[in-house]
Motif scaffolding. Structure first.
Motif, PDB file in Angstrom:
ATOM      1  N   ALA A 177       7.989   8.428   2.540  1.00  0.00           N
ATOM      2  CA  ALA A 177       7.763   9.873   2.847  1.00  0.00           C
ATOM      3  C   ALA A 177       6.928  10.204   1.478  1.00  0.00           C
ATOM      4  CB  ALA A 177       9.073  10.620   2.713  1.00  0.00           C
ATOM      5  N   ARG A 178       7.254   9.842   0.360  1.00  0.00           N
ATOM      6  CA  ARG A 178       6.211  10.108  -0.714  1.00  0.00           C
ATOM      7  C   ARG A 178       4.747   9.672  -0.643  1.00  0.00           C
ATOM      8  NH1 ARG A 178      10.694   8.381  -3.701  1.00  0.00           N
ATOM      9  NH2 ARG A 178       9.574   6.666  -4.563  1.00  0.00           N
ATOM     10  N   ALA A 179       4.667   8.537   0.021  1.00  0.00           N
ATOM     11  CA  ALA A 179       3.224   8.046   0.271  1.00  0.00           C
ATOM     12  C   ALA A 179       2.645   8.841   1.333  1.00  0.00           C
ATOM     13  CB  ALA A 179       3.511   6.478   0.831  1.00  0.00           C
ATOM     14  N   ILE A 180       3.204   9.029   2.309  1.00  0.00           N
ATOM     15  CA  ILE A 180       2.470   9.781   3.400  1.00  0.00           C
ATOM     16  C   ILE A 180       2.031  11.151   2.990  1.00  0.00           C
ATOM     17  CG2 ILE A 180       2.751  10.654   5.622  1.00  0.00           C
ATOM     18  CD1 ILE A 180       2.446   7.444   5.367  1.00  0.00           C
ATOM     19  N   GLU A 181       2.909  11.780   2.277  1.00  0.00           N
ATOM     20  CA  GLU A 181       2.878  13.263   1.613  1.00  0.00           C
ATOM     21  C   GLU A 181       1.469  13.052   0.664  1.00  0.00           C
ATOM     22  OE1 GLU A 181       4.662  16.361   2.245  1.00  0.00           O
ATOM     23  OE2 GLU A 181       4.836  15.068   4.137  1.00  0.00           O
ATOM     24  N   ASN A 182       1.558  12.164  -0.203  1.00  0.00           N
ATOM     25  CA  ASN A 182       0.282  11.965  -0.995  1.00  0.00           C
ATOM     26  C   ASN A 182      -0.944  11.715  -0.344  1.00  0.00           C
ATOM     27  OD1 ASN A 182       1.931  12.145  -3.317  1.00  0.00           O
ATOM     28  ND2 ASN A 182       2.210  10.289  -3.739  1.00  0.00           N
ATOM     29  N   LEU A 183      -0.709  10.879   0.794  1.00  0.00           N
ATOM     30  CA  LEU A 183      -1.958  10.527   1.559  1.00  0.00           C
ATOM     31  C   LEU A 183      -2.569  11.740   2.276  1.00  0.00           C
ATOM     32  CD1 LEU A 183      -4.118   8.725   2.952  1.00  0.00           C
ATOM     33  CD2 LEU A 183      -2.284   7.897   4.623  1.00  0.00           C
ATOM     34  N   ARG A 184      -1.584  12.491   2.956  1.00  0.00           N
ATOM     35  CA  ARG A 184      -1.985  13.728   3.703  1.00  0.00           C
ATOM     36  C   ARG A 184      -2.645  14.641   2.818  1.00  0.00           C
ATOM     37  NH1 ARG A 184       2.664  16.073   7.206  1.00  0.00           N
ATOM     38  NH2 ARG A 184       1.204  17.421   7.667  1.00  0.00           N
ATOM     39  N   ALA A 185      -2.152  14.798   1.431  1.00  0.00           N
ATOM     40  CA  ALA A 185      -2.702  15.844   0.706  1.00  0.00           C
ATOM     41  C   ALA A 185      -3.978  15.444   0.327  1.00  0.00           C
ATOM     42  CB  ALA A 185      -1.712  15.833  -0.693  1.00  0.00           C
ATOM     43  N   ALA A 199       0.747  -1.179   0.018  1.00  0.00           N
ATOM     44  CA  ALA A 199      -0.074   0.061  -0.102  1.00  0.00           C
ATOM     45  C   ALA A 199       0.886   1.162   0.107  1.00  0.00           C
ATOM     46  CB  ALA A 199      -0.995  -0.065   1.171  1.00  0.00           C
ATOM     47  N   LEU A 200       1.920   1.319   0.737  1.00  0.00           N
ATOM     48  CA  LEU A 200       2.804   2.120   0.897  1.00  0.00           C
ATOM     49  C   LEU A 200       3.380   2.636  -0.606  1.00  0.00           C
ATOM     50  CD1 LEU A 200       4.468   1.855   4.115  1.00  0.00           C
ATOM     51  CD2 LEU A 200       3.293   3.961   3.662  1.00  0.00           C
ATOM     52  N   ARG A 201       3.732   1.723  -1.308  1.00  0.00           N
ATOM     53  CA  ARG A 201       4.447   1.832  -2.698  1.00  0.00           C
ATOM     54  C   ARG A 201       3.360   2.433  -3.637  1.00  0.00           C
ATOM     55  NH1 ARG A 201       6.825  -3.248  -1.208  1.00  0.00           N
ATOM     56  NH2 ARG A 201       5.169  -4.577  -2.440  1.00  0.00           N
ATOM     57  N   SER A 202       2.232   1.827  -3.386  1.00  0.00           N
ATOM     58  CA  SER A 202       1.115   2.212  -4.196  1.00  0.00           C
ATOM     59  C   SER A 202       0.736   3.822  -4.156  1.00  0.00           C
ATOM     60  CB  SER A 202      -0.192   1.368  -3.897  1.00  0.00           C
ATOM     61  OG  SER A 202      -1.367   1.804  -4.819  1.00  0.00           O
ATOM     62  N   LEU A 203       0.698   4.283  -2.734  1.00  0.00           N
ATOM     63  CA  LEU A 203       0.610   5.396  -2.398  1.00  0.00           C
ATOM     64  C   LEU A 203       1.766   6.287  -3.083  1.00  0.00           C
ATOM     65  CD1 LEU A 203      -0.695   5.239   1.174  1.00  0.00           C
ATOM     66  CD2 LEU A 203      -1.935   6.251  -0.695  1.00  0.00           C
ATOM     67  N   ALA A 204       2.917   6.016  -2.815  1.00  0.00           N
ATOM     68  CA  ALA A 204       4.104   6.602  -3.255  1.00  0.00           C
ATOM     69  C   ALA A 204       4.156   6.855  -4.633  1.00  0.00           C
ATOM     70  CB  ALA A 204       5.448   5.991  -2.769  1.00  0.00           C
ATOM     71  N   SER A 205       3.284   6.289  -5.631  1.00  0.00           N
ATOM     72  CA  SER A 205       3.545   6.315  -7.080  1.00  0.00           C
ATOM     73  C   SER A 205       2.909   7.774  -7.465  1.00  0.00           C
ATOM     74  CB  SER A 205       2.473   5.422  -7.696  1.00  0.00           C
ATOM     75  OG  SER A 205       1.179   5.502  -7.326  1.00  0.00           O
ATOM     76  N   GLY A 206       1.694   8.232  -6.427  1.00  0.00           N
ATOM     77  CA  GLY A 206       1.205   9.610  -6.888  1.00  0.00           C
ATOM     78  C   GLY A 206       0.303   9.760  -8.048  1.00  0.00           C
ATOM     79  N   GLY A 207      -0.013   8.400  -8.698  1.00  0.00           N
ATOM     80  CA  GLY A 207      -0.447   8.547  -9.824  1.00  0.00           C
ATOM     81  C   GLY A 207      -2.051   8.729  -9.581  1.00  0.00           C
ATOM     82  N   PRO A 208      -2.965   9.111 -10.601  1.00  0.00           N
ATOM     83  CA  PRO A 208      -4.487   9.196 -10.466  1.00  0.00           C
ATOM     84  C   PRO A 208      -4.911   8.207  -9.727  1.00  0.00           C
ATOM     85  CG  PRO A 208      -3.705   9.736 -12.606  1.00  0.00           C
ATOM     86  CD  PRO A 208      -2.627   9.236 -12.185  1.00  0.00           C
ATOM     87  N   GLY A 209      -5.760   8.464  -8.772  1.00  0.00           N
ATOM     88  CA  GLY A 209      -6.501   7.585  -7.891  1.00  0.00           C
ATOM     89  C   GLY A 209      -5.552   6.656  -7.106  1.00  0.00           C
ATOM     90  N   SER A 210      -4.426   7.137  -6.947  1.00  0.00           N
ATOM     91  CA  SER A 210      -3.340   6.114  -5.932  1.00  0.00           C
ATOM     92  C   SER A 210      -3.937   6.312  -4.334  1.00  0.00           C
ATOM     93  CB  SER A 210      -2.107   6.870  -5.898  1.00  0.00           C
ATOM     94  OG  SER A 210      -1.901   8.244  -5.444  1.00  0.00           O
ATOM     95  N   VAL A 211      -4.461   7.485  -4.034  1.00  0.00           N
ATOM     96  CA  VAL A 211      -5.039   7.413  -2.867  1.00  0.00           C
ATOM     97  C   VAL A 211      -6.581   6.933  -2.727  1.00  0.00           C
ATOM     98  CG1 VAL A 211      -5.335   8.813  -0.540  1.00  0.00           C
ATOM     99  CG2 VAL A 211      -3.572   9.499  -2.408  1.00  0.00           C
ATOM    100  N   SER A 212      -6.639   5.644  -2.958  1.00  0.00           N
ATOM    101  CA  SER A 212      -7.882   5.000  -3.045  1.00  0.00           C
ATOM    102  C   SER A 212      -7.730   3.647  -2.392  1.00  0.00           C
ATOM    103  CB  SER A 212      -8.439   5.026  -4.495  1.00  0.00           C
ATOM    104  OG  SER A 212      -9.577   3.951  -4.814  1.00  0.00           O
ATOM    105  N   ALA A 213      -8.648   3.240  -1.705  1.00  0.00           N
ATOM    106  CA  ALA A 213      -8.634   2.094  -1.032  1.00  0.00           C
ATOM    107  C   ALA A 213      -8.948   0.897  -2.075  1.00  0.00           C
ATOM    108  CB  ALA A 213      -9.493   1.731   0.068  1.00  0.00           C
TER     109      ALA A 213
END
Length: 211
Positions: free
Chosen positions: A111-119, A27-41
């Protein structure tokens, strides 16, 4: 019979824990991708090769998933580097913290994953706590954990703990600003900027206590 059942239960539990951690790391790797819809369960479930039902079974709901992702990231990150009987002077300790954060924020997948999630989460605390109470609690705990780590890093030095807490409060934001400059491209010398920030923090912490 009881012994075999107990051993089997422990093995099942270890397998379950390993599965859960593997899902969170994915999940962290997926969130870190930052792609469209990456912050989606649902997108994360697809990326890690699981159904939403499996994710829901492990984490309850999306709030449980985000809270678990934050907790897993904190586990992988650990606390600030701390050496027993540390003899390093104040300046070196501050410089180590600044450099560690800069490198971590610019290179870490977590770090990238958490930044994308927080955003993607609500900015308003009341709204965040209403919609994602477990996630909000985990983020709030990071603040206190960071403050404690900073106090521990300077505990053996004669520095004002109130000032240490103030410094701890602004360092993360300052480093994110520098990382943003690095990502956007800048004519500023960021090595020089980190040295300047380090010197400013040291000068502030070295001032005599006011109490």
């Amino acid at each position: 019979m009881t012994t075999r059942a107990g051993v089997s239960g422990r093995r099942t539990n270890r397998r379950g824990v390993a599965t859960r951690q593997a899902m969170l790391d994915a999940a962290l790797r997926s969130l870190a991708s930052g792609g469209p819809g990456s912050v989606s369960a649902n997108r994360i479930a697809k990326d890690i090769g699981a159904t939403w039902g499996t994710v829901k079974y492990q984490f309850g709901d999306v709030d449980g998933l985000w809270a678990a992702v934050l907790r897993r990231s904190a586990e992988r990150r650990g606390e600030l580097p701390y050496r027993e009987n540390n003899t390093a002077p104040l300046h070196q300790r501050v410089a180590e913290i600044i450099d560690m954060l800069f490198v971590g924020l610019t290179t870490s997948v977590d770090a990238r994953a958490i930044e994308n999630l927080r955003a993607a989460l609500p900015r308003d605390h009341a709204e965040l706590e209403r919609l994602y109470p477990n996630t909000a609690a985990e983020l709030a705990s990071w603040k206190e954990s960071w403050a404690r780590s900073c106090q521990k890093a300077f505990a053996d030095l004669d520095v004002d703990p109130v000032r240490v807490r103030e410094v701890a409060a602004f360092i993360p934001g300052s480093m994110r600003g520098m990382v943003s400059e690095a990502q956007l491209g800048t004519y500023s010398d960021l090595d020089e900027a980190r040295r300047g920030l380090t010197n400013a923090i040291v000068a502030y912490l070295e001032q005599p206590r006011t109490d």
